[in-house]
Design a protein around this motif. Structure first.
Motif, short mmCIF file in Angstrom:
data_model
loop_
_atom_site.label_atom_id
_atom_site.label_comp_id
_atom_site.label_asym_id
_atom_site.label_seq_id
_atom_site.Cartn_x
_atom_site.Cartn_y
_atom_site.Cartn_z
N THR A 7 4.74 1.95 -13.47
CA THR A 7 4.88 1.48 -12.09
C THR A 7 5.37 0.04 -12.05
O THR A 7 6.26 -0.30 -11.29
N GLN A 8 4.81 -0.80 -12.89
CA GLN A 8 5.24 -2.19 -12.94
C GLN A 8 6.68 -2.30 -13.40
O GLN A 8 7.46 -3.08 -12.86
N PHE A 9 7.05 -1.48 -14.39
CA PHE A 9 8.42 -1.53 -14.88
C PHE A 9 9.38 -1.08 -13.79
O PHE A 9 10.39 -1.73 -13.54
N VAL A 10 9.07 0.03 -13.13
CA VAL A 10 9.92 0.53 -12.06
C VAL A 10 10.05 -0.52 -10.97
O VAL A 10 11.15 -0.80 -10.49
N ALA A 11 8.94 -1.10 -10.56
CA ALA A 11 8.97 -2.11 -9.50
C ALA A 11 9.84 -3.29 -9.89
O ALA A 11 10.50 -3.88 -9.04
N SER A 12 9.87 -3.64 -11.17
CA SER A 12 10.68 -4.77 -11.60
C SER A 12 12.16 -4.44 -11.64
O SER A 12 13.00 -5.33 -11.59
N LEU A 13 12.49 -3.16 -11.73
CA LEU A 13 13.89 -2.76 -11.87
C LEU A 13 14.57 -2.43 -10.56
O LEU A 13 15.76 -2.64 -10.41
N ARG A 63 14.79 10.43 -25.92
CA ARG A 63 15.37 9.11 -25.64
C ARG A 63 14.54 8.37 -24.59
O ARG A 63 14.29 7.16 -24.73
N ILE A 64 14.11 9.07 -23.55
CA ILE A 64 13.25 8.45 -22.54
C ILE A 64 11.98 7.92 -23.17
O ILE A 64 11.56 6.79 -22.92
N ASP A 65 11.36 8.74 -24.01
CA ASP A 65 10.12 8.34 -24.68
C ASP A 65 10.34 7.12 -25.58
O ASP A 65 9.51 6.21 -25.61
N ALA A 71 9.94 -0.40 -24.09
CA ALA A 71 9.70 -1.19 -22.87
C ALA A 71 8.26 -1.68 -22.83
O ALA A 71 8.00 -2.83 -22.47
N ASN A 72 7.33 -0.82 -23.20
CA ASN A 72 5.91 -1.21 -23.22
C ASN A 72 5.65 -2.35 -24.19
O ASN A 72 4.73 -3.14 -23.99
N GLU A 79 21.13 -3.89 -23.47
CA GLU A 79 21.80 -2.59 -23.28
C GLU A 79 20.78 -1.49 -23.03
O GLU A 79 20.99 -0.62 -22.19
N GLU A 80 19.69 -1.50 -23.79
CA GLU A 80 18.65 -0.49 -23.61
C GLU A 80 17.96 -0.65 -22.25
O GLU A 80 17.62 0.33 -21.62
N GLU A 81 17.78 -1.90 -21.82
CA GLU A 81 17.16 -2.12 -20.51
C GLU A 81 18.03 -1.54 -19.41
O GLU A 81 17.53 -0.90 -18.49
N LEU A 82 19.33 -1.74 -19.51
CA LEU A 82 20.26 -1.16 -18.54
C LEU A 82 20.19 0.37 -18.57
O LEU A 82 20.12 1.02 -17.53
N GLU A 83 20.19 0.93 -19.77
CA GLU A 83 20.10 2.38 -19.92
C GLU A 83 18.80 2.90 -19.31
O GLU A 83 18.78 3.89 -18.58
N TYR A 84 17.69 2.20 -19.61
CA TYR A 84 16.39 2.63 -19.10
C TYR A 84 16.34 2.50 -17.58
O TYR A 84 15.81 3.36 -16.89
N ARG A 85 16.93 1.44 -17.06
CA ARG A 85 16.99 1.26 -15.60
C ARG A 85 17.72 2.43 -14.95
O ARG A 85 17.28 2.98 -13.95
N GLU A 86 18.83 2.83 -15.54
CA GLU A 86 19.61 3.95 -15.00
C GLU A 86 18.80 5.24 -15.05
O GLU A 86 18.82 6.04 -14.12
N ILE A 87 18.07 5.43 -16.14
CA ILE A 87 17.23 6.63 -16.27
C ILE A 87 16.14 6.63 -15.21
O ILE A 87 15.91 7.65 -14.55
#
Length: 108
Positions: A7-13, A63-65, A71-72, A79-87
């Motif tokens: 939730t915190q990660f999503v909120a930050s993105l 890949r998500i895992d 991220a944790n 690059e991975e942060e951008l990919e994770y944000r898109e996911i």
């Protein structure tokens, strides 16, 4: 991974004007949710069920895992942060559509 961290990660993105999360980590109604309502109203039961059953394939989930674990730990590269944000954004959209499909099935 832990719901609070997610939730915190999503909120930050996510742009706070687009997706909002309440204090329990639950998404609240958004503009996107409202824009997708006509889609939900036009779903046949068969299509709604297929949408409800959608999930990541094994490679996607792996890949998500992997990205979630990094991220944790705070180890994502830019690059991975951008990919994770898109996911995460894709998952948000799919979740809204699946929720509407479930509601459509429950009403039929």
């Amino acid at each position: 991974f832990p719901e609070q961290a997610f939730t915190q990660f999503v909120a930050s993105l996510v742009d706070p004007g687009t997706i909002q999360v309440d204090n329990k980590g639950m998404a609240v109604t958004t503009h996107l949710d409202q824009f997708l309502e006509p889609l939900a109203e036009s779903l046949t039961p068969e299509v709604a069920q297929r949408i409800v059953n959608m999930k990541a394939d094994a490679d996607q989930q792996a890949r998500i895992d992997e990205l979630a674990a990094k991220a944790n730990e705070g180890l994502l590269t830019p690059e991975e942060e951008l990919e994770y944000r898109e996911i995460v954004e894709a998952i948000d959209i799919i979740s809204i559509i699946q929720s509407k499909a479930r509601r459509s099935l429950n009403q039929s």
